[in-house]
Design a protein around this motif. Structure first.
Motif, short mmCIF file in Angstrom:
data_model
loop_
_atom_site.label_atom_id
_atom_site.label_comp_id
_atom_site.label_asym_id
_atom_site.label_seq_id
_atom_site.Cartn_x
_atom_site.Cartn_y
_atom_site.Cartn_z
N GLU A 1 0.82 -1.21 0.00
CA GLU A 1 0.00 0.00 0.00
C GLU A 1 0.86 1.26 0.00
O GLU A 1 0.47 2.29 -0.55
N ARG A 2 2.03 1.19 0.59
CA ARG A 2 2.92 2.34 0.58
C ARG A 2 3.38 2.68 -0.84
O ARG A 2 3.59 3.84 -1.18
N ILE A 3 3.53 1.66 -1.67
CA ILE A 3 4.04 1.87 -3.04
C ILE A 3 2.91 2.13 -4.02
O ILE A 3 3.00 3.04 -4.87
N GLU A 4 1.82 1.40 -3.91
CA GLU A 4 0.80 1.46 -4.96
C GLU A 4 -0.58 1.88 -4.47
O GLU A 4 -1.45 2.16 -5.29
N ASP B 1 -6.78 2.99 0.87
CA ASP B 1 -6.16 1.65 0.97
C ASP B 1 -5.18 1.59 2.14
O ASP B 1 -5.12 0.60 2.87
N TRP B 2 -4.39 2.69 2.30
CA TRP B 2 -3.40 2.73 3.38
C TRP B 2 -4.10 2.68 4.75
O TRP B 2 -3.71 1.92 5.62
N ASP B 3 -5.13 3.48 4.92
CA ASP B 3 -5.85 3.52 6.19
C ASP B 3 -6.47 2.15 6.50
O ASP B 3 -6.43 1.67 7.65
N SER B 4 -7.06 1.55 5.49
CA SER B 4 -7.67 0.24 5.69
C SER B 4 -6.63 -0.81 6.09
O SER B 4 -6.86 -1.62 6.99
N THR C 1 -4.14 -4.35 10.05
CA THR C 1 -2.94 -4.93 10.64
C THR C 1 -2.86 -4.65 12.14
O THR C 1 -2.44 -5.52 12.91
N GLU C 2 -3.25 -3.41 12.55
CA GLU C 2 -3.20 -3.09 13.98
C GLU C 2 -4.17 -3.97 14.78
O GLU C 2 -3.82 -4.48 15.86
N ASN C 3 -5.37 -4.13 14.26
CA ASN C 3 -6.35 -4.99 14.96
C ASN C 3 -5.85 -6.42 15.05
O ASN C 3 -5.98 -7.08 16.10
N ARG C 4 -5.31 -6.91 13.95
CA ARG C 4 -4.82 -8.30 13.93
C ARG C 4 -3.67 -8.49 14.90
O ARG C 4 -3.64 -9.45 15.68
N LEU C 5 -2.69 -7.57 14.87
CA LEU C 5 -1.54 -7.70 15.75
C LEU C 5 -1.94 -7.54 17.22
O LEU C 5 -1.34 -8.17 18.10
#
Length: 875
Positions: A467-470, A475-478, A483-487
């Motif tokens: 998401e950082r590249i494309e 998309d980045w926020d999602s 990832t934060e919720n999962r971790l």
């Protein structure tokens, strides 16, 4: 009839051929030999018997041609000098036919190529060839015709004999000196210098080979280590013909060693590269060791390397599938090798082709085969990571540009338990990255973040990088939120797991500390009790009354598990142990009250009396769980299936707890006999022992053990089995080598496997073949050992009855106050150890009585400390 059940029973083929040969059934005998030769390479003895029988009945030219064809088949199985010699001598019988002499010479030349370098047996072939040429020479000397033609024929034949002598003297063979002397005597001219030099060089080579040949002569069959050393020596020398011959000699005696075949085939593939020779060796390898998948893989590669027709390759692959591999992974491996071969045949520049359709059909068949055939047999597919499906997806994506099919395949991979692994998702992501689009890459990574359980941080990092590249801001926020919720969930789970593990470790540490304290306090209590006991011997009567008034009787046995009343002298130590675990320690009662209370409880329990007159209709049932509630109700349905049950009498201890055994009385003797078949039946997870009801006092030699403890050549003993191996799994492995009559997994009294098994085959031949093929096999990462069943003799305890019969009493071993010490070394001077009247001596555990009026040993007089001091200071 046995071969109709198992056509691959080698020993049964041999037995059938022997019987038919004894009966003189020539037609059936020929058919039996033909069938065996199609399945197995035949040994030298079997071929020679077959050839001699066919030679006897061969009459006309057509029969001779059939014998020639049989010889050609015989020399292809193994390199056997005796078969080649028999072939050459038989061909001499057809010398009168057209081209007969040239045919004999052709066979002799082929024989020299095959076995002429054989150090110990090659000389016989050279001599037979020279005898034949000498016979032709004598014929040429007396032949009629023009003098010039006779002279030319004679000179040509003389040169042939000279050439044979010179060729033989250049080969290192046993007893070369005799051949050189024979050549000197036979030749009218002096031996040329070049021949002498070649002879000396061969003689030096012979000296180098002699240690290896001598080692083979003294070694026991199959001489594998000696052959390996000989092969290493020849490989360093680098002569291809000699290397090939020593490999063939080794394989003739070690035809069931897959590693030796693999090494030979590898040498042929990399060094000689001769099509007929290479393919013949590979074919013989898989015929000798069909259960070895590595040999089949090498064979497929060799056929492809030498351009063998596709139909032949496919036929050999089908043979491999029917070879009976011993592991599920072997089938995965052979399918991968065949699919690789099919993939290399496809021209992917074309959108569609016959080869591509065949490849796709093979991939689909491989998956179906692993699911249907392999999983049913091994209870596993052998391909948990779905490597075959992964390769199919890669072929569709990279070579066929068919991402839709690749995605379908990868979805199927993930549904087979691979969704929790990060590396599987990253493989899929890389495939999408290379041949798909960003949308599907993002979708794959989102699913990976949700499902990965081994390395979730890694897939989260890859998603954020994408998401950082494309990606857009949305998309980045999602991605960040996901990832934060999962971790966060992962970290929470890890904290809980760590706390649980720490709590378990702490509990274990507390238990360990409690056990240490209990042992320490128990040792201290025993020391205190022994000290008081020592004081008692030296104290007055008042002290005796304070200790308890009367001496306690020592128990003869420890209480069984489930018995709640401690034996005399142990109640106090048990009280100390109970106090360690936080329980309230009961107030101690004097021993007299303890005995009264135990007697009261004992009176409440009715005593079970067994009538020995009903032994014939009664069985004894033992090894039942102590926790079995209402044994009568639980066992009655099991035994009523055998006949009418009169009574079931369970045995309880003084407190009323079940002791794990009972008597089952039937109305008829036939029902009691049938009940014995319930032996080892599982009751509440524990094998129940059912045995005849026999009074051991009247029949002391009666044994309940119903299995033989002597040598049984038709039965195998297998050790090293994994504890998870079931009876069905082991039976499937053993059935490959013969008809299994019975199979027994050895368990302990609790019914848990011990990693041992006994397998009974129909005959000794099948058992021997199974030992040869199964010993050293790997089952679920365990290397098993297989041997013929021959249990060691049980070491029986020394019986004092023999001594009593002779009037001798065996003294009981008496240990000191500390019990039996760690060392049995005596610290007493030897002079003090000699008894006044030496008792009977023992030899090999048997009591020997000495002649005399009495053989009863006398005790040495007790001595005080003062007596010991006087004795030691006495000079």
């Amino acid at each position: 009839s046995k071969l109709s059940i198992n056509a691959f029973d080698y020993n049964c083929h041999v037995d059938l051929i022997k019987l038919l040969r004894q009966e003189g059934e020539l037609i059936k005998l020929r058919r039996a030999r033909q069938k065996m030769s199609e399945l197995f390479p035949l040994t030298e003895e079997i071929w020679l018997d077959w050839l001699k029988d066919e030679i006897k009945i061969a009459s006309d030219g057509s029969d001779r041609e059939k014998v020639y064809e049989l010889f050609e088949r015989a020399v292809k199985d193994y390199i056997c000098p005796e078969i080649w010699l028999e072939y050459a001598q038989y061909s001499i019988g057809g010398i009168g036919q057209e081209g007969g002499i040239e045919k004999v010479r052709s066979i002799f030349e082929r024989a020299l190529t095959a076995v002429g370098l054989h150090v110990t047996k090659g000389a016989a072939m050279w001599e037979a060839y020279r005898e034949f040429e000498n016979a032709v020479l004598k014929t040429a000397q007396v032949s009629t015709g023009s003098p010039q033609a006779c002279q030319q024929a004679l000179a040509l034949q003389l040169e042939r004999v000279h050439a044979l002598f010179r060729r033989q003297l250049g080969v290192p063979l046993l007893d070369m000196e005799a051949t050189y002397a024979e050549y000197e005597e036979w030749s009218d001219d002096p031996i040329p210098e070049a021949v002498t030099q070649s002879y000396k060089k061969a003689l030096q080579q012979m000296e180098k080979c002699k240690p290896y040949e001598e080692a083979l002569l003294v070694a026991e069959t199959p001489k594998l280590a000696e052959y390996q050393a000989y092969i290493d020596f020849e490989l360093k020398a680098g002569d291809p013909a000699r290397i090939q011959l020593i490999f063939e000699r080794a394989l003739a005696e070690n035809c069931l060693v897959p590693d030796l075949w693999a090494r030979y085939n590898q040498y042929l593939d990399r060094q000689l590269k001769m099509k007929d020779l290479v393919l013949s060796a590979h074919d013989r390898a898989v015929r000798n060791c069909p259960w070895t998948v590595g040999l089949w893989n090498r064979y497929l590669l060799a056929m492809e390397r030498h351009g063998v027709d596709h139909q032949i390759v496919s036929d050999n692959f089908e043979k491999a599938l029917n070879a009976g591999f011993i592991q599920a992974t072997d089938y995965v491996e052979i399918w991968q090798a065949y699919l690789d071969y099919l993939r290399r045949r496809v021209d992917f520049k074309q959108d569609s082709s016959k080869e591509l359709e065949e490849l796709r059909a093979a991939f689909a068949r491989a998956l179906e085969y692993l699911k249907q055939e392999v999983e049913e047999r091994f209870s596993e597919s052998g391909d948990p990571s779905c490597t075959i499906m992964q390769n199919w997806a890669r072929v569709e994506a990279r070579l066929c540009n068919n991402m839709q099919k690749a995605r379908e395949l990868w979805d199927s991979i993930m549904t087979k338990g691979n969704a929790k692994y990060a590396n599987m998702w990253l493989e899929y992501y890389n495939l999408e990255r290379a041949h798909g689009d960003t949308q599907h890459c993002r979708k794959a990574l989102h699913r990976a973040v949700q499902w990965t359980s081994d390395y979730p941080e890694h897939v989260c990092e890859v998603l954020l990088t994408l998401e950082r590249i494309e990606g857009t801001l949305e998309d980045w926020d999602s991605a960040v939120q996901k990832t934060e919720n999962r971790l966060a969930r992962v970290n929470e789970q890890r904290v809980k797991a760590a706390e649980k593990e720490a709590a378990l470790a702490q509990q274990e540490e507390k238990k360990s500390e409690q056990r240490k304290r209990a042992r320490a306090e128990k040792r201290a209590f025993k020391k205190m009790r022994k000290a008081k006991a020592g004081d008692k011997r030296e104290a007055d009567d008042d002290d005796d009354d304070a200790w308890g008034g009367e001496e306690e009787e020592q128990p003869s046995k420890r209480p069984r598990a489930g018995s709640s009343l401690p034996l005399a002298g142990e109640e106090e130590s048990m009280t100390v142990e109970l106090g360690l675990f936080g329980r309230s320690a009961p107030t101690e009662d004097p021993p007299s009250k303890q005995k009264e209370r135990a007697a009261a409880v004992k009176k409440e329990m009715p005593k079970v009396v067994h009538d020995s007159n009903k032994d014939s209709v009664t069985v004894f049932v033992s090894n039942l769980p102590y926790s079995l509630a209402e044994p009568d109700v639980k066992l009655r349905p099991l035994f009523e299936a055998c006949g009418e049950v009169t009574e079931i009498r369970p045995i309880f201890n003084n407190r009323g707890d079940f002791r794990g055994y009972c008597y089952v009385e039937f109305k008829e003797e036939k029902a009691a006999l049938q009940a014995l078949s319930l032996d080892r039946k599982t009751v509440d997870g524990r094998p129940m022992f059912v045995s005849p009801c026999v009074d051991k006092n009247k029949n002391p030699d009666f044994k309940v053990f119903r299995y033989s403890t002597a040598l049984e050549k038709h039965k195998l003993f297998i050790s090293g089995l994994p504890f998870s191996c079931t009876k069905e799994e082991l039976e499937e492995i053993c059935k490959v080598h013969g008809s299994v009559k019975d199979l027994r997994l050895v368990t302990n009294r609790a019914g848990k496997p011990k990693g041992l098994a006994y397998v009974e085959y129909e005959n000794e031949a099948q058992a021997s073949q199974a030992v040869l093929k199964m010993d050293g096999m790997t089952i679920k990462e365990n290397v098993i050992k297989v041997a013929i069943s021959n249990p060691p003799q049980r070491k029986l305890p020394d019986r004092p009855e023999a001594g009593r019969a002779a009037g001798a009493l065996v003294p009981r071993q008496v240990y000191g106050a500390r019990g039996k010490g760690r060392t049995q070394l005596s610290l007493l001077p030897r002079a003090l150890q000699r008894p006044a009247n030496p008792g009977p001596k023992t030899e090999n555990g048997t009591l020997q009585t000495l002649p005399g009026p009495s053989s009863t040993p006398t005790e040495a007089p007790k001595m005080s400390n003062a007596d010991f001091a006087k004795m030691l200071l006495k000079k």
